[in-house]
Design a protein around this motif. Sequence first.
Motif, mmCIF file in Angstrom:
data_model
loop_
_atom_site.group_PDB
_atom_site.id
_atom_site.type_symbol
_atom_site.label_atom_id
_atom_site.label_comp_id
_atom_site.label_asym_id
_atom_site.label_seq_id
_atom_site.Cartn_x
_atom_site.Cartn_y
_atom_site.Cartn_z
ATOM 1 N N ASP A 149 -4.511 -3.033 13.175
ATOM 2 C CA ASP A 149 -4.222 -1.682 12.697
ATOM 3 C C ASP A 149 -4.109 -0.800 13.936
ATOM 4 O O ASP A 149 -5.106 -0.537 14.620
ATOM 5 C CB ASP A 149 -5.368 -1.214 11.787
ATOM 6 N N SER A 205 -0.463 -7.021 -2.030
ATOM 7 C CA SER A 205 -0.054 -6.027 -3.024
ATOM 8 C C SER A 205 0.086 -4.686 -2.327
ATOM 9 O O SER A 205 -0.325 -4.530 -1.173
ATOM 10 C CB SER A 205 -1.112 -5.908 -4.125
ATOM 11 N N GLN A 206 0.637 -3.716 -3.030
ATOM 12 C CA GLN A 206 0.762 -2.377 -2.456
ATOM 13 C C GLN A 206 -0.613 -1.802 -2.132
ATOM 14 O O GLN A 206 -0.790 -1.125 -1.124
ATOM 15 C CB GLN A 206 1.496 -1.450 -3.441
ATOM 16 N N GLU A 207 -1.589 -2.123 -2.988
ATOM 17 C CA GLU A 207 -2.951 -1.615 -2.775
ATOM 18 C C GLU A 207 -3.575 -2.213 -1.507
ATOM 19 O O GLU A 207 -4.202 -1.515 -0.714
ATOM 20 C CB GLU A 207 -3.829 -1.963 -3.996
ATOM 21 N N LEU A 209 -1.973 -3.356 1.087
ATOM 22 C CA LEU A 209 -1.275 -2.757 2.236
ATOM 23 C C LEU A 209 -1.760 -1.331 2.483
ATOM 24 O O LEU A 209 -1.985 -0.934 3.628
ATOM 25 C CB LEU A 209 0.230 -2.774 2.011
ATOM 26 N N ALA A 210 -1.953 -0.571 1.404
ATOM 27 C CA ALA A 210 -2.399 0.823 1.535
ATOM 28 C C ALA A 210 -3.792 0.906 2.137
ATOM 29 O O ALA A 210 -4.084 1.796 2.942
ATOM 30 C CB ALA A 210 -2.372 1.505 0.176
ATOM 31 N N GLN A 211 -4.656 -0.041 1.768
ATOM 32 C CA GLN A 211 -6.031 -0.051 2.285
ATOM 33 C C GLN A 211 -6.152 -0.794 3.616
ATOM 34 O O GLN A 211 -7.234 -0.904 4.170
ATOM 35 C CB GLN A 211 -6.973 -0.695 1.256
ATOM 36 N N LYS A 212 -5.010 -1.331 4.082
ATOM 37 C CA LYS A 212 -4.950 -2.087 5.351
ATOM 38 C C LYS A 212 -5.882 -3.301 5.348
ATOM 39 O O LYS A 212 -6.449 -3.667 6.383
ATOM 40 C CB LYS A 212 -5.257 -1.170 6.543
#
Length: 328
Positions: A149, A205-207, A209-212
Amino acid sequence: MHLTYSHILGTGMYAPARILTNHDLEKMVATSDSWITERTGIKTRRIAAEGEVTSDMAVAAARQALDMAGTKPEDLDAIIVATISPDMPMPSCAVMVQAKLGAKRAFAFDLSAACAGSLYGLNIADKFIRGGAQRVLVIGAELLSRLVDWEDRNTCVLFGDAAGAMVVGPTPDANRGLLSVHLHSDGTSAGLLAIPGGGSKHPQSQEVLAQKLNKIAMSGREVYKYAVSVLPETLQEALKANGMTAGDVDHVVSHQANIRIVESVLGKVGIPMEKCWINLDRYGNTSSASLPISLDEASRAGRLKEGDVVLMMAIGAGIAWGSAVMRW
């Protein structure tokens, strides 16, 4: 009874051309060159080019090692790739390497032991050699720049992309080769260093990816404390198994995550730092690639003489760690 010992016949390495300095990182996250240098010993790290994948780096390192060993790809019996950053989840990075090298006879597989991967791979290669194999290629290859990240200053400053390779073969000389390997794992500490997402627990999932959750997460202080606790023990274990003391060691080849870990561990065992090949200032933490890269650089610099006692150590996520003793 005649024993076959395995010996490293050739080494190689590859690091991408692009250099990312601490000063470059100052423009990306809230950090400084002095902060990174003081806490880790890292000054620069290499970043893979766009379109470059882990197997490309692995093949480049492998070609160097095969050349030094005087071995053709088609003469390989097995290819072991230690990596936590393969080209894709399936199939293995090792079969990609096999195809790119044209190593038609070799069976190929990956192993996952993070920064300790090359040491685990060396141990497996040793077993294959003792079982009759003639040439085993062990590669540690990591493309970590796509797994960090870049907004997390605690991890993005640490890692780099690179690959290191070793060609392992038999030697009838009982005074040379790999004398012993000592491996350990502690899954109760798995949460200290992980990539939580992308597997069956947190599928992509998108979640996620969003939460890294698909990026490296690390409790740096805890990993440091763990490393400086268990590595001296396993070095002593390796020396004792071979009837040796710290004074018998000519060289240390270590996975390099942090200069302070290496200094602390060798200090506890009583081995001077000048016996350890240091390159993390130039490459950062390259995980499984770190140990074979260090071996290759030390070898090509003329530091390793025939008959020298080489002590190895590595620790990584798992937590997985180990040591080895080799007579060069």
